[in-house]
Each structure stands twice: as structure tokens, then as C-alpha cells.
Design an enzyme around this catalytic site. Structure first.
Site, PDB file in Angstrom:
ATOM      1  N   LYS A 101     -24.348  25.845  -4.398  1.00 22.84           N
ATOM      2  CA  LYS A 101     -24.199  26.804  -5.507  1.00 22.84           C
ATOM      3  C   LYS A 101     -23.479  28.076  -5.052  1.00 22.84           C
ATOM      4  CE  LYS A 101     -26.094  24.425  -8.842  1.00 22.84           C
ATOM      5  NZ  LYS A 101     -27.392  24.638  -9.472  1.00 22.84           N
TER       6      LYS A 101
ATOM      7  N   ARG B  72     -32.090  17.889  -5.192  1.00 24.17           N
ATOM      8  CA  ARG B  72     -30.830  17.377  -5.742  1.00 24.17           C
ATOM      9  C   ARG B  72     -29.700  17.963  -4.910  1.00 24.17           C
ATOM     10  NH1 ARG B  72     -26.859  18.762  -9.528  1.00 24.17           N
ATOM     11  NH2 ARG B  72     -26.085  16.988 -10.760  1.00 24.17           N
TER      12      ARG B  72
END
Length: 340
Positions: free
Chosen positions: A279, A314
């Protein structure tokens, strides 16, 4: 005034006799932080935690397709999109996505999450027909070649229906089942486990100055309400995973607060799924590292999440994460796992 209870996980051995296991795993706790809106968190002992909350915090989570939730499970990400932030469309064709999924399974992925719509900041919605055309051949080919469960990453019931026909066995909705009101009832009818994620706004606008009163408690309240909603349409709590939605309508300080307090979400009695891999905030905190170079930062977050009892990670970089967690586990529990 509502109380929110965040257990403080520990791993030392021997475990005190009065300690409680955290979500049926190897971590345990004897203390917690009590959060109240408008007040500083307060450290409390087990005797101050309501009995119902203690039960939810300590109870083992139900297995997911035979996988025990007493240790972190790795969900490998396969983006069948031309514009993913993480890989720039490197797996944008069915053949490339299928091969990539097989590589992730060989590296140790327990679940494969396939998506056909980019949810990066600024991304525009994809018509269901286009999304189905992207994911259907990949799901079908992978389901025929492997027993590893397939998750479909979608907000749309039409896409979920096509994916389930092709072999998907879990629905992962980044909108938290708010985008398509028919998706929850469909999953209930099919008896599917689901992942409900928090997002502020949609991908196209979610990073436009997001604001929260208290991000940790605001996200908790949203997820608690969605778990109740999904139960009302027929999806039992034991089939619901919860995801705080790192990077979805959050600034850096919001992401860090959620990661720091992620053990709070065990109070919902559901397995926690964390999707922080590659991210943007990792790049910003690492001096501008591009997505492909964020595996070390992503692995560091995975280690922290494992220490807090998170059940599903994830991730893009399965091999790196598996290695990091193997070493964390060996050191934390003084367990070489049969290796000499």
C-alpha cells in the site's frame, strides 16, 4: 457510554493459569485496553472485561474450508486488471493471471483472491460484463487445476454469481456489502463465507481528504453493524471475515492507528483479514519506494499482524511473507518445526 475492548496479546511461555487464549490461537492475554469515545484508552484486567466479550475474544474461530484459523493464513493476490497499482497490469491476461496464481500456490498461498476491477485510489468502476470477462476464465482454469480455495474480489452480485459458477468459494467485497444490496443475500443462499471490508467512499474519491472522529472506533462500529446485517440475511458470524480496509479512504495516520489497534477487532468474534500489502503508505514511510519494492515493509506489517492474532493476510509477495512468518514463529515460540 460504549466500551471497546482491545486485548493485549502476549506469547511468552509458560502462560499464566488465568490467561485466556486469543481467538483460539497461541497468543494469550491477561490485560486489555478499554477504549471510550472522548477519553484516553485505559488498561484493564480480565475481571473488568464483560463475560460475553471475553467469550468472543477467546473462542476459536471456525475453520475456513478445512483450514484452522489458529495461525496466519496467506491469501495471494491475483489482479486480472490493466491498471492495478501493485503490478501495473503485469497479470492482466487470463493466461498470465493463471500462471501467477499457480506460482503463488507453490510459494505457500493458502487462498487465492482474484479480482477484475482495480480499487486503487482514483480508479473508475468497471462494468460487470467486462469484470466477468476478465475473471471467469482464470477462476475456471484455477479451480480445475488446484484444490486451493478461490476468493472473488468484487462488489457486484453478477460478477460473484459468474465466479461461483466457475469455482470461487468465498466473496471478498471491498465495499463492505454496501455497493450492491443483492450480494449479501446471494452469498447467504449459496452458503458462502464472505469478507466484509471498511471503505470510506468509492475508489475514485476515497482519498479526497477522509475524516474520522476516531478511526479505530469508527471502523469497528461499521464492521459490527455489517456483521449484524449479514447475519440478518442469513450469513452466520462464523462465515464472516472482517477487514479494516487499510488504504481505503484513510490517511497515513489512520492506517497506523488501525494497525496499532488491530487486536480490537477480535471483539467481533470473527477472523480478521488484513490487506496492507504494497500500500501507498508503506512507500511514503520508506522514502518513496515504488510498489514492487515494498515487500520488506509489507512483510514487517505481516509480522506485526501475526503477533496480534490476525488470521488471514492478503498479500502480493507470498514467498517473502512466508519466510518472514516462519522465522517470527520459530523465534516467538522457540519452535524450529522439526528443522535441525
Amino acid at each position: 457510554m460504549s466500551d471497546y475492548v482491545q486485548p493485549l496479546p502476549r506469547h511468552e511461555s509458560p502462560r499464566p493459569d488465568h490467561a485466556l487464549p486469543l481467538a483460539g490461537g497461541r497468543a494469550w492475554f491477561t490485560e486489555a485496553l478499554r477504549h471510550r469515545r472522548g477519553a484516553a484508552p485505559e488498561r484493564i484486567g480480565l475481571e473488568e472485561i464483560p463475560e460475553e466479550t471475553c467469550a468472543r475474544l477467546s473462542a476459536p474461530r471456525a475453520p475456513l474450508y478445512g483450514m484452522a484459523m489458529d495461525r496466519p493464513r496467506l491469501m495471494g493476490i491475483v489482479n486480472v486488471t490493466p491498471d492495478s497499482f501493485s503490478d501495473g497490469g503485469a497479470h492482466g491476461t487470463a493466461q498470465k493471471a493463471f500462471r501467477h496464481a499457480q506460482e503463488l500456490i507453490c510459494q505457500g498461498a493458502d487462498i487465492i483472491d482474484i479480482g477484475g476491477e482495480s480499487t486503487r485510489p482514483g480508479a473508475q468502476a468497471v462494468p460487470p460484463e467486462a469484470e466477468i470477462a476478465r475473471i471467469e476464465p482464470v477462476v475456471s482454469a484455477l479451480a480445475g487445476a488446484s484444490e486451493v480455495p478461490i476468493s472473488i474480489d468484487t462488489r457486484k452480485v453478477d460478477v460473484a454469481e459468474a465466479a461461483v459458477r466457475a469455482g470461487a468459494r468465498l466473496v471478498n467485497d471491498v465495499s463492505g456489502f454496501t455497493y450492491d444490496r443483492m450480494l449479501g443475500p446471494f452469498c447467504a443462499r449459496e452458503g458462502l463465507p464472505v469478507c466484509v471490508m471498511h471503505a470510506r467512499g468509492d475508489p475514485e474519491t476515497m482519498q479526497d481528504n477522509p475524516r474520522y472522529d476516531d478511526v479505530l472506533l469508527d471502523v469497528y462500529d461499521f464492521l459490527a453493524a455489517q456483521v449484524i446485517m449479514l447475519a440478518e440475511v442469513g450469513i452466520p458470524r462464523e462465515k464472516i471475515l472482517i477487514d479494516p480496509g487499510i488504504g481505503f479512504g484513510k490517511k497515513i495516520e489512520h492506517n497506523l492507528a488501525l494497525l496499532n489497534g488491530i487486536a480490537l477487532f477480535h471483539s467481533l468474534g470473527c477472523p480478521i483479514l488484513l490487506g496492507a500489502s504494497r500500500k501507498g503508505f508503506i512507500g511514503k514511510l520508506s522514502g518513496g519506494v515504488p510498489p514492487a519494492g515494498r515487500a520488506p515493509g509489507s512483510a514487517a506489517i505481516s509480522q506485526w499482524a501475526a503477533s496480534q492474532g490476525v488470521q488471514v493476510l492478503r498479500i502480493h509477495d507470498v514467498a517473502d511473507t512466508a519466510q518472514a512468518l516462519a522465522l517470527w514463529h520459530a523465534i516467538t515460540f522457540n519452535d524450529a518445526g522439526g528443522h535441525e
